[in-house]
Write a protein that holds these residues in place. Structure first.
Motif, PDB file in Angstrom:
ATOM      1  N   THR A 176      32.835 -20.701  44.341  1.00 40.36           N
ATOM      2  CA  THR A 176      32.214 -20.153  43.115  1.00 40.36           C
ATOM      3  C   THR A 176      32.184 -21.136  41.990  1.00 40.36           C
ATOM      4  OG1 THR A 176      33.913 -19.055  42.119  1.00 40.36           O
ATOM      5  CG2 THR A 176      32.612 -17.872  44.022  1.00 40.36           C
ATOM      6  N   CYS A 177      32.761 -22.465  42.079  1.00 41.68           N
ATOM      7  CA  CYS A 177      32.772 -23.407  41.101  1.00 41.68           C
ATOM      8  C   CYS A 177      32.907 -24.593  41.832  1.00 41.68           C
ATOM      9  CB  CYS A 177      34.072 -23.338  40.166  1.00 41.68           C
ATOM     10  SG  CYS A 177      35.646 -23.405  41.104  1.00 41.68           S
ATOM     11  N   PRO A 178      32.712 -25.814  41.085  1.00 39.39           N
ATOM     12  CA  PRO A 178      32.878 -27.115  41.894  1.00 39.39           C
ATOM     13  C   PRO A 178      34.325 -27.887  42.200  1.00 39.39           C
ATOM     14  CG  PRO A 178      32.282 -27.580  39.561  1.00 39.39           C
ATOM     15  CD  PRO A 178      32.480 -25.959  39.914  1.00 39.39           C
ATOM     16  N   ASN A 179      35.448 -27.259  41.727  1.00 38.43           N
ATOM     17  CA  ASN A 179      36.608 -27.413  42.152  1.00 38.43           C
ATOM     18  C   ASN A 179      37.013 -27.437  43.556  1.00 38.43           C
ATOM     19  OD1 ASN A 179      39.944 -27.249  41.912  1.00 38.43           O
ATOM     20  ND2 ASN A 179      39.088 -27.946  40.018  1.00 38.43           N
ATOM     21  N   ASP A 180      37.774 -28.501  43.927  1.00 37.40           N
ATOM     22  CA  ASP A 180      37.944 -28.768  45.270  1.00 37.40           C
ATOM     23  C   ASP A 180      39.308 -27.830  45.815  1.00 37.40           C
ATOM     24  OD1 ASP A 180      36.804 -32.172  45.469  1.00 37.40           O
ATOM     25  OD2 ASP A 180      35.976 -30.134  46.129  1.00 37.40           O
ATOM     26  N   THR A 181      40.236 -27.839  44.676  1.00 35.22           N
ATOM     27  CA  THR A 181      41.330 -26.923  44.942  1.00 35.22           C
ATOM     28  C   THR A 181      41.490 -25.491  44.504  1.00 35.22           C
ATOM     29  OG1 THR A 181      42.201 -27.653  42.773  1.00 35.22           O
ATOM     30  CG2 THR A 181      42.558 -29.191  44.700  1.00 35.22           C
ATOM     31  N   SER A 182      40.870 -25.041  43.627  1.00 34.25           N
ATOM     32  CA  SER A 182      40.936 -23.669  43.012  1.00 34.25           C
ATOM     33  C   SER A 182      39.972 -23.330  42.198  1.00 34.25           C
ATOM     34  CB  SER A 182      42.403 -23.672  42.099  1.00 34.25           C
ATOM     35  OG  SER A 182      42.303 -22.276  41.626  1.00 34.25           O
ATOM     36  N   CYS A 183      39.306 -22.168  42.203  1.00 29.46           N
ATOM     37  CA  CYS A 183      38.367 -21.383  41.519  1.00 29.46           C
ATOM     38  C   CYS A 183      38.978 -20.422  40.593  1.00 29.46           C
ATOM     39  CB  CYS A 183      36.967 -20.913  42.132  1.00 29.46           C
ATOM     40  SG  CYS A 183      35.966 -22.213  42.716  1.00 29.46           S
ATOM     41  N   GLY A 184      40.258 -20.491  40.170  1.00 31.16           N
ATOM     42  CA  GLY A 184      41.007 -19.901  39.065  1.00 31.16           C
ATOM     43  C   GLY A 184      40.675 -20.135  37.683  1.00 31.16           C
ATOM     44  N   LEU A 185      40.858 -19.120  36.785  1.00 33.58           N
ATOM     45  CA  LEU A 185      40.778 -19.474  35.368  1.00 33.58           C
ATOM     46  C   LEU A 185      41.496 -20.498  35.042  1.00 33.58           C
ATOM     47  CD1 LEU A 185      40.491 -15.840  33.880  1.00 33.58           C
ATOM     48  CD2 LEU A 185      38.618 -17.708  34.047  1.00 33.58           C
ATOM     49  N   GLN A 186      43.047 -20.565  35.357  1.00 28.13           N
ATOM     50  CA  GLN A 186      43.946 -21.498  34.762  1.00 28.13           C
ATOM     51  C   GLN A 186      43.320 -23.030  35.005  1.00 28.13           C
ATOM     52  OE1 GLN A 186      46.672 -20.624  32.676  1.00 28.13           O
ATOM     53  NE2 GLN A 186      46.356 -22.912  32.420  1.00 28.13           N
TER      54      GLN A 186
END
Length: 551
Positions: free
Chosen positions: A438-448
């Motif tokens: 749900t986001c472009p991050n490869d490790t986490s789609c968490g807020l932090q």
């Protein structure tokens, strides 16, 4: 020290060519030797002579410096040389080498050790008074004593240490005793007073020298100096402190008494003390109050001083109003002020005074926004190129989202359509959302993770970005836009995601506040930007986020 070069003896025997009768002829070369003379002890900058002896006597002498502080002129030719010992900071050793070449022989050499003693000349301490310009000094003059004219008589020496001492005189407020200058304020004095100072200077070889300086300070005509403190600017309802503790007397003790001279009457606490206070009254316009303090020493001598307090009305609040500028009955719009439908939003709070508010930026009714570029610099209100918004009411700076681009997860870092699960501060949740979905991050789609990434790029000149509180996020809602698809000013917060794309909630945005429902801490509040409603929402679910930071 002495060295020898041995030249071997050669004999030639020629059976047929060395003469008759079986006789022979031989030639012998004499060995060479040189002596540089005895080691020498000298004092720096003193002339000394070195003398070498060589054998056989027909040779030439060449001198070179091998080590130690440099002596000018080398190499030198000749058996005897007169030199000047170098200027040294500490005892030093110099090695000189003489080389001797005699006719037909190889070169031999010898060394001599020159021990040079440092002969440090002590520095000269000098004190001069450089301030005030007009003498004699008077009470509260700044007095400056200088030691910069102190010197070191050594040609390559320097003064690099200062230490001041007050041998006799009154107590003085002095910030430093080890600078090249010393300053203090002419104190309150009951009689003419003599001060005796001593300055000790140290040179770069550790040598010390001192000098003394005598000066006189004149007595003060007024022996009590009341000080009511600096004038102040405050807002209504603020607590104001009146402080006369910097008053001075020549006696050990003194008393203070405050009285109000002008302005609306205020109730002073501890008016018989040097530190008093009051709460500024409600004012409608800028108002100036004045207070006088009377300081009395233990011998009954007095002095007075006055302080002025400027009071301004407070701003209309540090939170945004609702955005409602019209009044209604049960079915339709009505004129505000109706006795049947009193005290509506449009009649109360900041919005009701919007036409009298001096805004720093622009916005609907009492909303007051300023556009900022990527460096947090203000841009024109009409600019279409901005990265952040400053809310001039709350002082908060808000993230402006990037346009939606690509298909998840092939989006940019701050893309409007990116969504995240709630894991602020790495709080343990049941979240199982995977990375890069749900986001472009490869490790986490968490807020932090998103907070950390935005702070890492120093976005809009800040590294303190965070998820807004419930109240902060609610402050962006303009309820005057009811009936529209988004209850937020798109002129300042463009690039909203498509409504209804997440879990049948139109436009859910995370707050930083966990919803304490009495059974678990697995939910946090979201606010739906399409209608202004809030909802306790599972932390493992996805929602949008708009970061905020304090200036």
């Amino acid at each position: 020290m002495k060295a020898l070069a041995l030249i071997p003896l050669f004999s030639c025997i020629f059976i047929t060519a060395c003469g008759g009768g079986g006789g022979g002829d031989s030639t012998t070369n004499i060995e060479s030797s040189v002596n540089a003379g005895p080691d020498i002890q000298v004092i720096e900058k003193i002339d000394f002579t070195i003398t070498a002896q060589g054998s056989p006597a027909d040779g030439t002498f060449t001198w070179q410096q091998v080590s130690g502080p440099s002596i000018d002129g080398f190499p030198l030719e000749g058996a005897e040389q007169t030199l000047t010992a170098p200027d040294v900071k500490a005892d030093s050793e110099i090695v000189l080498r003489v080389s001797y070449q005699s006719t037909g022989n190889s070169t031999v050499s010898d060394d001599v050790l020159i021990s040079v003693s440092s002969n440090n000349q002590l520095p000269i301490a000098v004190i001069t008074q450089t301030a005030p310009d007009t003498l004699p000094s008077v009470y509260q003059d700044t007095i400056i004593l200088s030691g910069v004219d102190s010197s070191d008589p050594d040609e390559n020496g320097m003064v690099n240490g200062y230490f001041w001492e007050l041998i006799s005189g009154p107590d003085l407020d002095i910030s430093s005793f080890d600078d090249s200058t010393l300053s203090f304020t002419h104190p309150l004095l009951e009689a003419n007073t003599t001060l005796l100072w001593r300055l000790t200077v140290t040179d770069d070889e550790g040598g010390e020298a001192s000098t003394q300086f005598t000066m006189s300070l004149n007595k003060t005509n007024e022996l009590v100096a009341a000080n009511a403190g600096d004038d102040q600017n405050v807002e209504e309802f603020d607590e104001v402190t009146l402080d006369a503790s910097n008053s001075e007397t020549v006696t050990d003790t003194y008393q203070c008494e405050w009285q109000q001279l002008t302005g609306n009457a205020e109730t002073l606490s501890n008016s018989q003390q040097c530190v008093s206070s009051f709460f500024a009254s409600d004012v409608d316009t800028n108002t100036t109050l004045s207070f006088e303090v009377t300081v009395t020493d233990s011998k009954g001598r007095t002095d007075t001083d006055t302080v002025f307090i400027d009071i301004t009305p407070k701003a209309l609040g540090l939170i945004n109003d609702s955005g409602m500028g019209e009044c209604y009955n049960n079915t339709q719009r009505i004129n505000c002020g109706s006795d049947d439908f009193p005290e509506q939003d449009a009649e109360l709070g900041r919005d009701s005074f919007a036409n009298r508010i001096d805004k720093a930026g622009i916005g609907n009714l009492a909303f007051d926004y300023t556009k900022l570029n990527q460096f947090a610099d203000e841009v024109d209100d009409s600019s279409e190129d901005f990265s952040c918004i400053r809310d001039n009411v709350t002082g908060l700076v808000w993230e402006v989202k990037s346009p939606s681009s690509g298909t998840l997860p092939n989006t940019t870092l701050r893309d409007a359509q990116n969504s995240y699960y709630w894991d602020i501060g790495d709080t343990t949740t049941d979240a199982d959302s995977t990375a890069n979905t749900t986001c472009p991050n490869d490790t986490s789609c968490g807020l932090q993770t998103y907070i950390n990434e935005v702070n890492a790029i120093d976005f809009c000149g800040g590294t303190n970005w965070r998820v807004p509180t419930y109240t902060e996020l609610l402050g962006l809602i303009d309820y005057g836009k009811q009936g529209q698809s988004v209850l937020i000013d798109l002129a300042f917060f463009p690039n909203m995601p498509e409504a209804g794309a997440i879990d049948n909630v139109n436009l859910p945005y995370w707050t930083s506040q966990t919803a304490a429902d009495g059974t678990s801490l697995s939910q946090a509040y979201i606010i739906d930007m399409s209608n202004g409603n809030d909802l306790a929402y599972p932390k493992e679910n996805n929602a949008y986020v708009r970061l905020v930071r304090s200036r």
